[in-house]
Design an enzyme around this catalytic site. Structure first.
Site, mmCIF file in Angstrom:
data_model
loop_
_atom_site.group_PDB
_atom_site.id
_atom_site.type_symbol
_atom_site.label_atom_id
_atom_site.label_comp_id
_atom_site.label_asym_id
_atom_site.label_seq_id
_atom_site.Cartn_x
_atom_site.Cartn_y
_atom_site.Cartn_z
ATOM 1 N N LYS A 77 58.458 55.898 46.645
ATOM 2 C CA LYS A 77 56.966 56.090 45.912
ATOM 3 C C LYS A 77 57.113 57.285 45.156
ATOM 4 C CE LYS A 77 53.215 53.626 45.623
ATOM 5 N NZ LYS A 77 52.751 52.331 45.594
ATOM 6 N N GLY A 177 35.843 43.801 45.784
ATOM 7 C CA GLY A 177 36.679 44.469 44.757
ATOM 8 C C GLY A 177 37.273 43.296 43.916
ATOM 9 N N VAL A 178 36.688 43.312 42.566
ATOM 10 C CA VAL A 178 37.221 42.470 41.630
ATOM 11 C C VAL A 178 37.667 43.015 40.466
ATOM 12 C CG1 VAL A 178 35.977 40.307 42.399
ATOM 13 C CG2 VAL A 178 34.649 41.815 40.955
ATOM 14 N N GLY A 179 38.431 43.788 40.578
ATOM 15 C CA GLY A 179 39.434 44.543 39.368
ATOM 16 C C GLY A 179 40.383 43.488 39.078
ATOM 17 N N LYS A 180 41.719 43.667 38.502
ATOM 18 C CA LYS A 180 42.431 42.750 37.937
ATOM 19 C C LYS A 180 43.018 41.939 39.145
ATOM 20 C CE LYS A 180 45.199 45.967 36.356
ATOM 21 N NZ LYS A 180 46.342 46.689 35.550
ATOM 22 N N VAL A 181 43.208 42.251 40.416
ATOM 23 C CA VAL A 181 43.915 41.447 41.385
ATOM 24 C C VAL A 181 42.757 40.634 42.103
ATOM 25 C CG1 VAL A 181 44.901 41.394 43.472
ATOM 26 C CG2 VAL A 181 45.647 42.953 41.888
ATOM 27 N N GLY A 182 41.617 41.095 42.424
ATOM 28 C CA GLY A 182 40.390 40.721 42.907
ATOM 29 C C GLY A 182 39.961 39.556 42.039
ATOM 30 N N HIS A 183 39.762 39.735 40.585
ATOM 31 C CA HIS A 183 39.547 38.562 39.625
ATOM 32 C C HIS A 183 40.220 37.418 39.735
ATOM 33 C CE1 HIS A 183 37.311 37.965 35.365
ATOM 34 N NE2 HIS A 183 37.841 36.941 35.996
#
Length: 354
Positions: A77, A177-183
């Site tokens: 990382k 949480g509905v950012g890119k992944v959640g959406h």
């Protein structure tokens, strides 16, 4: 660049470039299975010690994630200290690319919080070891695509374990949480016939999901985790599963995309004691690393998607092992990862369910 010892890590490197303002730390936990792969987090850390603690923790987690996914890669990382809104410049990204290149292929970088596909395109002008680039440059693009797909497969496995069939049809699933992944996860769930409710600290994110997916409900962020659900899917920041939430959770399954979901080991123990099926975060969200890893050999989405689909079988193996060994799923997952790192030729993701 100066290396320092970081307990358990193979290598920890500090990189600085006065001309661009770059201050970065790259941590390599393990290269037992192959070169370390992990994203670059760009954040305004309060102190260098905070940044170091973050990169050490995240690089270890990446090694376990890659091992459980059966990838021929280790874990690493990087963190860049600064505010990406004001400090990120092409010159700084190029300087960071040169720092990655100096490691000679021991570490492949990708996107993380505060960095994006277009940033990796700039980094890649200075190093051969940048993934998550734009498709126009032969890259894998946004890793949210297979992250969400992998979480959905893990959720199907948990459903099979809990209700006897690998489907969420008719189940009430709360996506926090509905950012890119959640959406994208919500879209998979709707297509599968689930009843989906969502929450997010940003009202506009909820509005976008509801506009794109008619019928999706919404709840306040503080309410969703302990509301009547079959499945709770934490896809926002880590630490949402506190011991208090675990004690009040009504869902029978917890499976989401967020990293470090368990606020304390006690939260995991509380879930296990109540019979809640918990899919360890790095098992469920490994689809993103599968996607960017495929770029190393020349990206093929069909191949990467097939590999991410194996998260279903891996999840079944972890849950079966947890029951057989009488341990929490996160302990079973750690053991599987450690065996995979000890035996680099093994492929936990390809072995099928236990």
């Amino acid at each position: 660049m100066t290396g320092v010892f970081g307990g358990g890590h193979e290598q920890v490197v500090f990189a600085q470039d006065d001309a661009s303002g770059l201050r970065a730390i790259i941590a390599v936990w393990s290269t037992a299975r192959g070169p370390a792969l992990g994203g670059t987090r760009f954040r305004p850390y309060a102190t260098e010690d905070e940044a170091l603690a973050d990169v050490l923790r995240l690089s270890r987690a990446m090694a376990y994630k890659a091992a459980v996914a059966g990838l021929p890669l280790g874990g690493g990382k990087a963190v860049i200290l600064g505010d990406p809104a004001t400090d990120k410049t092409p010159a700084l990204l190029r300087a960071y690319g040169r720092a990655v290149e100096q490691l000679g292929g021991r570490y492949y970088t990708a996107c993380d919080v505060g960095t994006f596909v277009e940033d990796m395109d700039v980094v890649a002008t200075q190093t051969r070891y940048a993934t998550g680039r734009s498709p126009a440059l032969g890259g894998a693009g946004d890793s949210a695509v297979l992250t969400a797909y992998g979480v959905f497969q893990a959720m199907r496995a948990a459903a099979q374990r809990t209700w006897g069939a690998p489907t969420l049809a008719g189940r009430r699933v709360g996506v926090e949480g509905v950012g890119k992944v959640g959406h994208l996860l919500a879209a998979h769930l709707v297509e599968d016939g689930a009843q989906v409710v969502v929450s997010d600290v940003r009202p506009e994110a909820v509005a976008r999901v509801q506009a794109a997916l008619p019928g999706v409900g919404a709840l306040d962020v503080a309410v969703l985790p302990t509301s009547p659900l079959d499945v709770y899917a934490p896809c926002a920041l880590g630490g949402s599963l506190t011991e208090d939430v675990a004690a009040r959770l009504r869902a029978r399954v917890v499976c989401g995309a967020a990293n470090n979901q368990l606020a304390t080991p006690g939260a995991g123990a509380a879930l296990a004691a109540r019979g809640v099926v918990y899919v360890p975060d790095y098992v469920a969200n490994a689809g993103g690393v599968v996607q960017v890893a495929d770029e190393i050999g020349g990206f093929d989405m069909a191949r990467a998607r097939e590999r991410a689909g194996r998260i279903l079988d891996t999840t079944l193996r972890v849950l079966a092992a947890a029951e057989a060994e009488g341990v929490a799923p996160e302990v079973a997952a750690d053991r599987l990862a450690e065996r995979a790192m000890a035996d680099p030729a093994s492929d936990p993701a390809g072995a099928g369910p236990a």
